[in-house]
Design an enzyme around this catalytic site. Structure first.
Site, PDB file in Angstrom:
ATOM      1  N   ARG A 177       0.996  -1.085  -0.014  1.00 19.81           N
ATOM      2  CA  ARG A 177      -0.036   0.030  -0.115  1.00 19.81           C
ATOM      3  C   ARG A 177       0.790   1.388  -0.148  1.00 19.81           C
ATOM      4  O   ARG A 177       0.342   2.516  -0.519  1.00 19.81           O
ATOM      5  CB  ARG A 177      -0.890  -0.122   1.095  1.00 19.81           C
ATOM      6  CG  ARG A 177      -2.312   0.917   0.917  1.00 19.81           C
ATOM      7  CD  ARG A 177      -3.018   1.053   2.125  1.00 19.81           C
ATOM      8  NE  ARG A 177      -2.259   1.858   3.279  1.00 19.81           N
ATOM      9  CZ  ARG A 177      -1.828   1.418   4.351  1.00 19.81           C
ATOM     10  NH1 ARG A 177      -2.419   0.217   4.638  1.00 19.81           N
ATOM     11  NH2 ARG A 177      -1.117   2.031   5.291  1.00 19.81           N
ATOM     12  N   TYR A 220     -15.843  16.373 -15.672  1.00 21.81           N
ATOM     13  CA  TYR A 220     -16.387  15.220 -15.328  1.00 21.81           C
ATOM     14  C   TYR A 220     -17.248  15.055 -14.231  1.00 21.81           C
ATOM     15  O   TYR A 220     -16.723  15.538 -13.206  1.00 21.81           O
ATOM     16  CB  TYR A 220     -15.290  13.845 -15.361  1.00 21.81           C
ATOM     17  CG  TYR A 220     -15.576  12.629 -14.711  1.00 21.81           C
ATOM     18  CD1 TYR A 220     -16.752  12.011 -15.427  1.00 21.81           C
ATOM     19  CD2 TYR A 220     -15.011  12.057 -13.653  1.00 21.81           C
ATOM     20  CE1 TYR A 220     -16.864  10.426 -14.926  1.00 21.81           C
ATOM     21  CE2 TYR A 220     -15.415  10.652 -13.190  1.00 21.81           C
ATOM     22  CZ  TYR A 220     -16.369  10.114 -13.726  1.00 21.81           C
ATOM     23  OH  TYR A 220     -16.643   8.738 -13.270  1.00 21.81           O
ATOM     24  N   ASP A 272      -6.401  17.729 -15.730  1.00 23.95           N
ATOM     25  CA  ASP A 272      -6.800  16.384 -16.013  1.00 23.95           C
ATOM     26  C   ASP A 272      -6.560  16.145 -17.434  1.00 23.95           C
ATOM     27  O   ASP A 272      -7.382  16.952 -18.151  1.00 23.95           O
ATOM     28  CB  ASP A 272      -8.221  16.004 -15.516  1.00 23.95           C
ATOM     29  CG  ASP A 272      -8.892  14.688 -15.776  1.00 23.95           C
ATOM     30  OD1 ASP A 272      -8.244  14.184 -16.638  1.00 23.95           O
ATOM     31  OD2 ASP A 272      -9.851  14.346 -15.245  1.00 23.95           O
ATOM     32  N   LYS A 294      -8.390   4.656 -18.888  1.00 25.16           N
ATOM     33  CA  LYS A 294      -8.905   5.000 -20.129  1.00 25.16           C
ATOM     34  C   LYS A 294      -7.918   4.615 -21.339  1.00 25.16           C
ATOM     35  O   LYS A 294      -7.293   3.432 -21.348  1.00 25.16           O
ATOM     36  CB  LYS A 294      -9.497   6.579 -20.425  1.00 25.16           C
ATOM     37  CG  LYS A 294     -10.446   6.989 -18.901  1.00 25.16           C
ATOM     38  CD  LYS A 294     -11.453   6.273 -18.960  1.00 25.16           C
ATOM     39  CE  LYS A 294     -12.239   6.752 -17.602  1.00 25.16           C
ATOM     40  NZ  LYS A 294     -13.283   5.677 -17.290  1.00 25.16           N
TER      41      LYS A 294
HETATM   42  N1  PLP Z   1     -11.298  12.557 -15.422  1.00 31.14           N
HETATM   43  C1  PLP Z   1     -11.915  12.173 -16.523  1.00 31.14           C
HETATM   44  C2  PLP Z   1     -12.058  13.301 -17.384  1.00 31.14           C
HETATM   45  C3  PLP Z   1     -12.776  11.170 -16.675  1.00 31.14           C
HETATM   46  O1  PLP Z   1     -13.548  10.837 -17.761  1.00 31.14           O
HETATM   47  C4  PLP Z   1     -12.849   9.901 -15.505  1.00 31.14           C
HETATM   48  C5  PLP Z   1     -13.905   8.707 -15.617  1.00 31.14           C
HETATM   49  O2  PLP Z   1     -14.567   8.605 -16.502  1.00 31.14           O
HETATM   50  C6  PLP Z   1     -12.155  10.368 -14.325  1.00 31.14           C
HETATM   51  C7  PLP Z   1     -11.303  11.417 -14.295  1.00 31.14           C
HETATM   52  C8  PLP Z   1     -12.164   9.338 -13.288  1.00 31.14           C
HETATM   53  O3  PLP Z   1     -11.330   8.135 -13.468  1.00 31.14           O
HETATM   54  P1  PLP Z   1     -11.501   6.740 -13.007  1.00 31.14           P
HETATM   55  O4  PLP Z   1     -12.720   6.223 -13.412  1.00 31.14           O
HETATM   56  O5  PLP Z   1     -10.229   6.066 -13.455  1.00 31.14           O
HETATM   57  O6  PLP Z   1     -11.424   7.124 -11.684  1.00 31.14           O
END
Ligand code: PLP
Length: 393
Positions: free
Chosen positions: A48, A101, A184, A209
């Protein structure tokens, strides 16, 4: 195998990083433990806190992102949480883009408020508005003593409508106001842009992704340049339990050599599909940054290198019923509410990624019931078009 100082590998070594599927390590003695914990000697203790697969993947991704260091987390949301937990104190505030998101917005609004951290939102495509929002006192009147925001948080290309922001300009505004810029970069990936090179303080990615790329992993990444921030991020990951598992790291490392190829092939397909979709009956609007009617086309040309992304949105005239008809008629484009898979999938932002966003806010952003978000894959373009055509009949 009996314990031995001699490696059974002799002078050979594996070409591929092995999976260190162990939650704990055996340590020779207390002095060795102290050397690892106090003096930074090589070695691992408890997964961890750190493990070889995450360490290796973090290093590789830091290099790809043009960053000094990279820390792997258990998901993209864990990466955002780690950044906030490592940087923001009670009474401070976060300024965020008003196109994010849905879960990120929930984290900022619903969760952070429980810890006395306020969140404000601003149109990050309006630099004047960002400058005003960054200025003291807070436009919402929140924050202790009228302090400016600690973080400015944006998505390079927004989820879902692929709005593109000018990262360099936002970095300058954030730094002038004493805030850290967090980007992000999940939709763009480092193949299209490296926000660290444009002045970002932290870059985060949902590795779940395009970077892992095969929909079999849930992981995140935090990158930065400031060596002083690395222990704070590592501490947040360890103490709040935001860490990764070795197998997911191994799978993600496996995808890295093809990341560039996959992303570029998907971008080419997406661009062609966007132009094709704009000609199809029943499609009222297409959102893709290379399209002449996309509001950020000029910014996209500057910020993105060699492609406009693998994500696009299109709107069906018939609303929710038309989306359901499309899903039934085109099973080869699965309704799978994620993105970045090797082949094309679709999602419906209004009921998935932005499900908990208010109707008013959805309307402001343009997230209608007829909006389909497409994550374009690398299969032959003609095959995607053939399947899409079935859905549009
Ligand atoms: N940022 C974006 C733009 C996303 O589309 C997503 C998830 O769809 C996330 C962050 C969160 O990622 P995770 O699903 O790996 O926690």
């Amino acid at each position: 195998m009996p314990p031995s100082d001699k490696s059974p590998l002799g002078k050979t070594k594996p070409l591929v990083t092995p999976i260190y599927q162990s939650s704990v390590y055996s340590i020779p003695d207390l002095d060795a433990l102290d050397a690892i914990m106090n003096d930074g000697q090589p070695g691992f203790i408890y997964a961890r806190d750190a493990h070889p697969n995450a360490r290796q993947l973090g290093k590789m991704l830091a290099q790809i992102e043009s960053a000094e260091w990279g820390v792997i987390t258990g998901s993209g949301m864990a990466a955002i949480s780690a950044i906030v937990l490592a940087t923001v104190q009670q009474g401070q505030r976060v300024l965020a883009s008003n196109r994010l998101y849905g879960r990120t917005v929930q984290l900022f609004t619903q969760e952070l408020s429980r810890f006395g951290v306020a969140a404000d939102y601003v149109d990050c495509n309006d630099l004047k508005a960002v400058e005003t929002a960054l200025s003291r006192p807070s436009p919402s009147g929140r924050g202790v003593g009228g302090e400016g925001p600690k973080l400015l948080f944006v998505e390079t290309m927004s989820n879902p409508l692929v709005r593109v922001v000018d990262i360099a300009a936002l970095a300058e505004l954030a730094h002038d106001a004493g805030a850290l810029l967090v980007v992000d970069n999940t939709f763009a990936t480092p193949v299209l842009t490296k926000p660290m090179d444009l002045g970002a303080d932290f870059v985060m990615e949902s590795l779940t992704k395009m970077i892992a790329g095969h929909s079999d992993v849930t992981l995140g990444l935090v990158c930065g340049n400031d060596a002083d921030m690395l222990p704070a991020i590592n501490t947040a990951v360890s103490i709040w339990g935001l860490s990764s598992n070795p197998f997911d790291c191994w799978l993600t490392e496996r995808g890295l050599p093809t990341l560039d190829l996959r992303m570029r092939a998907a971008c080419e397909n997406a661009r062609a599909l966007a132009d094709w979709l704009a000609e199809q009956a029943g499609v009222s609007r297409v959102w893709y940054p290379s399209r002449p009617d996309h509001p950020d086309r000029a910014i996209a040309e500057r910020v993105l290198q060699g492609g406009f992304g693998h994500m696009l949105c299109f709107e069906l005239e018939g609303g929710r019923d038309a989306v359901n008809d499309f899903i039934h008629a085109a099973p080869g484009i699965p309704f799978s509410p994620s993105l970045g898979h090797a082949t094309t999938t679709l999602s419906h932002p209004a009921t998935t990624s932005h499900r908990y966003v208010s109707p008013k806010e959805k309307a402001r952003q343009g997230i209608s019931d007829g909006l389909i978000r497409l994550s374009v894959g690398v299969e032959p373009l003609a095959a995607i078009q053939k399947e899409m055509a079935k859905g549009l009949q």
